[in-house]
Write an enzyme that holds these catalytic residues in place. Structure first.
Site, PDB file in Angstrom:
ATOM      1  N   ASN A  11       0.856  -1.244   0.077  1.00 13.45           N
ATOM      2  CA  ASN A  11       0.323   0.038   0.013  1.00 13.45           C
ATOM      3  C   ASN A  11       0.898   1.327   0.008  1.00 13.45           C
ATOM      4  OD1 ASN A  11      -1.849   2.055   0.217  1.00 13.45           O
ATOM      5  ND2 ASN A  11      -2.526   1.380   2.472  1.00 13.45           N
ATOM      6  N   TRP A  12       1.137   1.736  -0.976  1.00 12.12           N
ATOM      7  CA  TRP A  12       1.861   2.966  -1.339  1.00 12.12           C
ATOM      8  C   TRP A  12       1.282   4.436  -0.916  1.00 12.12           C
ATOM      9  CZ3 TRP A  12       4.082   2.515  -7.004  1.00 12.12           C
ATOM     10  CH2 TRP A  12       5.075   1.395  -7.086  1.00 12.12           C
ATOM     11  N   LYS A  13       0.183   4.245  -0.387  1.00  9.87           N
ATOM     12  CA  LYS A  13      -0.481   5.391   0.050  1.00  9.87           C
ATOM     13  C   LYS A  13      -0.499   6.806  -0.853  1.00  9.87           C
ATOM     14  CE  LYS A  13       0.007   3.377   4.464  1.00  9.87           C
ATOM     15  NZ  LYS A  13       0.081   3.655   6.229  1.00  9.87           N
ATOM     16  N   HIS A  97      -9.452   1.593   4.994  1.00 10.95           N
ATOM     17  CA  HIS A  97      -8.200   1.860   5.669  1.00 10.95           C
ATOM     18  C   HIS A  97      -8.471   2.731   6.750  1.00 10.95           C
ATOM     19  CE1 HIS A  97      -4.131   2.920   6.360  1.00 10.95           C
ATOM     20  NE2 HIS A  97      -3.706   1.763   5.842  1.00 10.95           N
ATOM     21  N   GLU A 169      -4.971  -4.487  10.957  1.00 12.90           N
ATOM     22  CA  GLU A 169      -3.980  -3.162  11.017  1.00 12.90           C
ATOM     23  C   GLU A 169      -4.477  -2.839  12.257  1.00 12.90           C
ATOM     24  OE1 GLU A 169      -2.465  -2.250   6.714  1.00 12.90           O
ATOM     25  OE2 GLU A 169      -3.913  -0.881   7.395  1.00 12.90           O
ATOM     26  N   SER A 219       3.911  -1.493  10.126  1.00 13.50           N
ATOM     27  CA  SER A 219       5.264  -1.494  10.301  1.00 13.50           C
ATOM     28  C   SER A 219       6.090  -2.744  10.012  1.00 13.50           C
ATOM     29  CB  SER A 219       5.540  -0.964  12.106  1.00 13.50           C
ATOM     30  OG  SER A 219       5.059   0.284  12.035  1.00 13.50           O
ATOM     31  N   GLY A 240       3.053  -0.875   4.250  1.00 16.31           N
ATOM     32  CA  GLY A 240       3.103   0.500   3.750  1.00 16.31           C
ATOM     33  C   GLY A 240       4.673   1.106   3.616  1.00 16.31           C
TER      34      GLY A 240
HETATM   35  P1  13P Z   1       3.238   0.912   7.636  1.00 11.75           P
HETATM   36  O1  13P Z   1       3.615  -0.450   6.914  1.00 11.75           O
HETATM   37  O2  13P Z   1       3.895   2.099   6.936  1.00 11.75           O
HETATM   38  O3  13P Z   1       3.091   0.719   9.014  1.00 11.75           O
HETATM   39  O4  13P Z   1       1.698   1.070   6.873  1.00 11.75           O
HETATM   40  C1  13P Z   1       0.725  -0.272   7.372  1.00 11.75           C
HETATM   41  C2  13P Z   1      -0.481   0.293   6.532  1.00 11.75           C
HETATM   42  O5  13P Z   1      -1.243   1.143   6.847  1.00 11.75           O
HETATM   43  C3  13P Z   1      -0.922  -0.537   5.315  1.00 11.75           C
HETATM   44  O6  13P Z   1      -1.968  -0.517   4.882  1.00 11.75           O
END
Ligand code: 13P
Length: 258
Positions: A11-13, A97, A169, A219, A240
């Site tokens: 998930n690159w956001k 999300h 999550e 994480s 992420g």
């Molecule tokens: P991180 O891996 O940066 O903690 O993000 C997790 C996330 O929100 C994936 O959707």
């Protein structure tokens, strides 16, 4: 314990332009081209979906989006429909999300509509649920998970449930871009996953629960992926920050042992 292939999704956001996405995929696909024991998905921002779709054609990486509207078309300024995602080659879509819930006020009712819509267009939802820090501190983790599951999976049938990937999550474990943020311990993550699987079993029976993938997000990184992915109820990861670098994401993919 599930019997399906593990799913590792990026998930690159809100990161990477289309050009940056192409550079990533060019490098990444070389690093994972012989991987067969995991399903790999990249969920870039909407603006990079086409570029990534072109780059991954014919390979072992699938495409996902990070959100969508529940209608197929209409007067919804700024929104993207399931039909559009299908048209561009998406197989997966992340729904609910915690960043969408917290920052954009999405609620379980809306997310449920999106889950139903995704399935009706043969998109595989990655449905995110998870308790926040306050709920955890107050001993309300299971209650929060149960409510989210029941509400977001309303009207979902026994035959549909295993088409949904549930991403556990815990909100307090999400890095928000900080590479040093602490993930849930493997034991804490496992107990969340176990609870979620028991809820699915209650709702749809043991066999449906076994066949539904429950993946962990928060994480996950090369340093902890092996331990998390070795837990019996953790069927993959939603990554992420550590998915933004091709080497680090490939290392996580390679942490999957069948
Ligand atoms: P991180 O891996 O940066 O903690 O993000 C997790 C996330 O929100 C994936 O959707």
């Amino acid at each position: 314990m599930a019997i399906v292939k593990k799913l590792i999704a990026a998930n690159w956001k809100m990161n990477k332009t289309a050009d940056e996405a192409v550079l990533f995929v060019e490098e990444f696909k070389k690093l994972v081209n012989n991987i067969k024991n995991a399903e790999i998905v990249i969920c870039p921002p909407f603006t990079a979906l086409q570029a990534v779709s072109n780059e991954i054609k014919g390979g072992n990486v699938d495409l996902g989006a990070q959100n969508m509207h529940f209608e197929s078309a209409g007067a919804y300024t700024g929104e993207i429909s399931p039909l559009m995602l299908k048209g561009i080659g998406c197989e997966y879509v992340i729904l609910g999300h915690s960043e969408r819930r917290e920052i954009f006020n999405e609620n379980d009712f809306l997310i449920n509509k999106k889950v139903v819509a995704a399935l009706s267009h043969s998109l595989k939802p990655i449905l995110c649920i998870g308790e926040n820090l306050e709920q955890r501190k107050n001993g309300k983790t299971e209650e929060a998970l149960e409510n989210q599951l029941k509400n977001c999976l309303k009207n979902i049938t026994k035959n549909q449930i295993s088409k949904i990937n549930i991403a556990y999550e815990p909100v307090w474990a999400i890095s928000r871009g900080n590479p040093n943020h602490k993930a849930a311990t493997a034991d804490d993550a496992e107990s969340g996953h176990k609870f979620i699987r028991s809820m699915i079993a209650k709702m749809h029976g043991e066999s449906a629960a076994k066949n539904t993938r429950i993946i962990y997000g928060g994480s996950m990184k090369p340093e902890n992926a092996k331990e998390l992915l070795a837990m019996p109820d953790i069927d993959g990861g939603l990554v992420g920050n550590a998915s933004l670098d091709p080497k680090s994401f490939a290392e996580i993919v390679k942490s999957v042992r069948l």
